[in-house]
Scaffold this active site. Structure first.
Site: not given
Ligand code: ADP
Length: 497
Positions: A116, A200, A292
C-alpha cells in the site's frame, strides 16, 4: 486462443471461470483439494485434478504443484480467480518464466501495486488523490504520534501488506498510540508475514466507491463505471451495487479519469479495480488497487452487458479491446449480496458442515454465482462464502424489492447463514433511502454497548428473522431426524432457543 485453461481456484469463482471457458469453447481444467471433493466446480469442469490436502498451503497455494500441473496437462494459461495466488507477484513471475500465460496483469504491475505504501507513492506521483498520511512505514511510537498530530487524530494505522480488512486500527489519541502500534504490527506479521505499518487520516463516514477498468496489452484503457461497496462488516464488503446513486455525473467523470490514470501508472493490462473512499462532499481518495477480478464483478456485468471474465481471457490471449469507452453504456441497477455460512446470532462465527438441503432463488432479474450443491461441505479451511445473489432491474428500488423476494426463496439446511441479517439491511429505511456510509452496519445493527461489540442487539431481531429460520427448519427437520450431524444440531438448537 487458448485450447485449455487451468483454473487455480475453488468455489464460486472457479465455477464462474469454467462457465466463461465453456462459452468460449475452451477446455476448463479444475483443481481441488481434499475438502472440495464434492464441490460444484469439480463436476462442471472438463478436466479435474486433485492437488492435495485441504490446507491451502498444500493445495491451492502450492506454487510448484499448480505450475507443474499446468505444464503436464498442456494448459497454456492459468486463471487465478481472486484470493490465493491472484495478487502474488512471485507466483505470476514463476508462471511467466515457464512461458505460461497468467490471466491477469504482469508480475511487474502487481508488484508495483502490491504494497500500500508503494502504491500511494506511485499515485501521488501521478496526481491521483490519496488519503492523507505517510508514504513510508512508521518506525516507532514517537514518530507515529508526531505524524498523527500533524494530520490530526483520529488516524488509521494500516499494514502496508494488508488485505481482507485485516491489520487496521483506528487511533483517536496520542495515549492510545503505543499499544495500538505494537498490536497492529503483531497482527500484520502474523497475517501477512510483514510487520510494516503506516498511517492514514481516518476519514469520517465515507463511502467506498471503486472503479472497474479493463486494459489490453496495446495501451487501450476503458473504465466500466463504478461500484458502491459501503455496506461492510469489519471492513469487509457484504453488499455491493452498481451504479452508485451517491455519485453524480461530474464526480463520475473525475473518479473514472483518476482510475484510468492509476491503471496507466503501473502499466496495467487485464481487469482491475481501483478503490477509493469518498467523503460527504464527494472528495475522493485512492485506497488501493486490486490487481485481479473482484468478488463483486457481476453487478458491473449486469449493468453494462460486458462479460468481464471473457474479456480477461481475450486480453490475456493478446486480443485488442473490441470496444471503446463510448460503446460502454449503463442500463438499470444491480445489487449483490454475499451469502455466508456464518451465524449472525453468534458473533458471525463460520458455521461449518454439510449442506443438507440447498434450494436457490430464480426468476426474472436473479443471477446466482455459487460453488456448492446439496451434499457439499462448508469447511473451516476456506472463506465461508456459499453463494452470491445478484439482482438486476430498471431502478434501485425495484432491485431492493427483488432482493427481498429472492433472499426469502433460499432454503439452505445445514450451516446457518447470514440471510436473515441481509434481509434486515435491505429493509432498513436508511439503506432504502441511500443514506449510509461504511459504518452503517456497525452503527445500525451491531450493539456496541454490549460486552461483545459484534453481537446483534436482540431488539433488532425482527419477526422475519425467526420466520425464515423456521421455514428452513421445516424443510430439513425430516432430514435431520437421525441427529448425526453435530453442526446441524447446533443449528437446530438455535432455532429452538
Ligand atoms: P483491505 O486491503 O484490507 O481491504 P482497504 O485499504 O481496501 O483494506 O480498506 C478496507 C476498508 O477499510 C475500506 O473500504 C473502508 O471501509 C476502511 N478504511 C480503509 N482506510 C480508511 C481510512 N483511511 N479512513 C476510514 N476508513 C478506512
Amino acid at each position: 486462443m487458448f485450447k485449455k485453461i487451468l483454473i487455480a481456484n475453488r468455489g464460486e469463482i472457479a465455477v464462474r471461470i469454467i462457465r466463461a471457458c465453456k462459452d468460449m469453447g475452451i477446455i476448463s481444467a479444475a483443481v481441488y483439494s481434499e475438502a472440495d471433493k464434492h464441490s460444484l466446480h469439480t463436476i462442471l469442469a472438463d478436466e479435474v485434478y486433485s492437488i492435495g490436502e485441504s490446507q491451502a498451503s498444500s493445495s491451492y497455494l502450492n506454487k510448484e504443484k499448480i505450475i507443474n500441473l499446468a505444464k503436464e496437462i498442456k494448459a497454456r494459461a492459468i486463471h487465478p480467480g481472486y484470493g490465493f495466488f491472484s495478487e502474488n507477484s512471485y507466483f505470476i513471475k514463476a508462471v511467466e518464466d515457464e512461458g505460461i500465460v497468467f490471466i491477469g496483469p504482469s508480475s511487474k504491475s502487481v508488484a508495483l501495486m502490491g504494497k500500500k505504501t508503494d502504491a500511494r507513492r506511485l499515485m501521488m506521483k501521478n496526481k491521483v488523490p490519496v488519503v492523507p498520511g505517510t508514504t513510508e512505514p512508521v518506525n516507532n511510537t514517537d514518530e507515529g504520534i508526531h505524524f498523527s498530530k500533524q494530520i490530526g487524530f483520529p488516524v488509521l494505522l494500516k499494514a502496508s501488506a494488508g488485505g481482507g480488512g485485516k491489520g487496521m486500527r483506528k487511533i483517536t489519541s496520542a495515549k492510545e498510540f503505543g499499544s495500538a502500534f505494537e498490536a497492529t504490527k503483531r497482527e500484520a506479521l502474523k497475517a501477512f508475514g510483514n510487520d510494516e505499518v503506516y498511517i492514514e487520516k481516518y476519514i469520517e463516514s465515507p463511502r467506498h466507491i471503486e472503479v472497474q477498468v479493463l486494459a489490453d496489452k496495446y495501451g487501450n484503457y476503458v473504465h466500466v463505471y463504478e461500484r458502491e461497496c459501503s455496506i461492510q462488516r469489519r471492513h469487509q464488503k457484504i453488499i455491493e451495487e452498481a451504479p452508485s446513486v451517491f455519485v453524480d455525473d461530474k464526480t463520475r467523470k473525475k473518479i473514472t479519469t483518476a482510475a484510468i490514470s492509476a491503471a496507466k501508472a503501473c502499466g496495467y493490462y487485464n481487469a482491475g479495480t481501483i478503490e477509493f473512499l469518498m467523503d460527504k462532499n464527494k472528495n475522493f481518495y485512492f485506497l488501493e488497487m486490486n490487481t485481479r477480478l473482484q468478488v463483486e464483478h457481476p453487478v458491473t456485468e449486469l449493468i453494462t452487458g460486458i462479460d468481464l471474465v471473457k474479456e480477461q481471457i481475450l486480453i490475456a490471449a493478446g486480443n485488442k479491446l473490441s470496444f471503446s469507452q463510448k460503446d460502454i453504456k449503463v442500463r438499470g441497477h444491480a445489487i449483490e449480496s454475499r451469502i455466508y455460512a456464518e451465524d449472525p446470532l453468534n458473533d458471525f462465527l463460520p458455521s461449518t458442515g454439510e449442506i443438507i438441503e440447498y434450494i436457490k432463488p430464480a426468476g426474472p432479474g436473479v443471477r446466482i454465482d455459487d460453488g456448492f450443491m446439496t451434499g457439499s461441505k462448508i469447511s473451516l479451511y476456506y472463506d465461508p462464502l456459499i453463494s452470491k445473489l445478484i439482482c438486476y432491474s430498471s431502478d434501485r428500488n425495484s432491485v431492493i424489492e427483488r432482493m427481498l423476494r429472492a433472499l426469502a426463496e433460499y432454503h439452505i439446511a445445514g450451516p446457518v447463514t447470514n440471510i436473515p441479517f441481509l434481509l434486515e439491511i435491505f429493509k432498513h429505511k436508511d439503506f432504502i433511502k441511500n443514506n449510509f456510509d461504511i459504518n452503517f452496519v456497525e452503527r445500525k445493527f451491531l450493539n456496541k454497548k454490549s460486552q461483545n461489540p459484534e453481537r446483534i442487539s436482540t431488539e433488532k431481531i425482527p419477526a422475519i428473522f425467526s420466520a425464515i429460520l423456521k421455514k428452513q427448519s421445516t424443510l430439513s427437520e425430516k432430514i435431520l431426524s437421525d441427529g448425526n450431524n453435530s453442526d446441524s444440531n447446533k443449528w437446530m438448537d438455535l432455532l429452538n432457543e
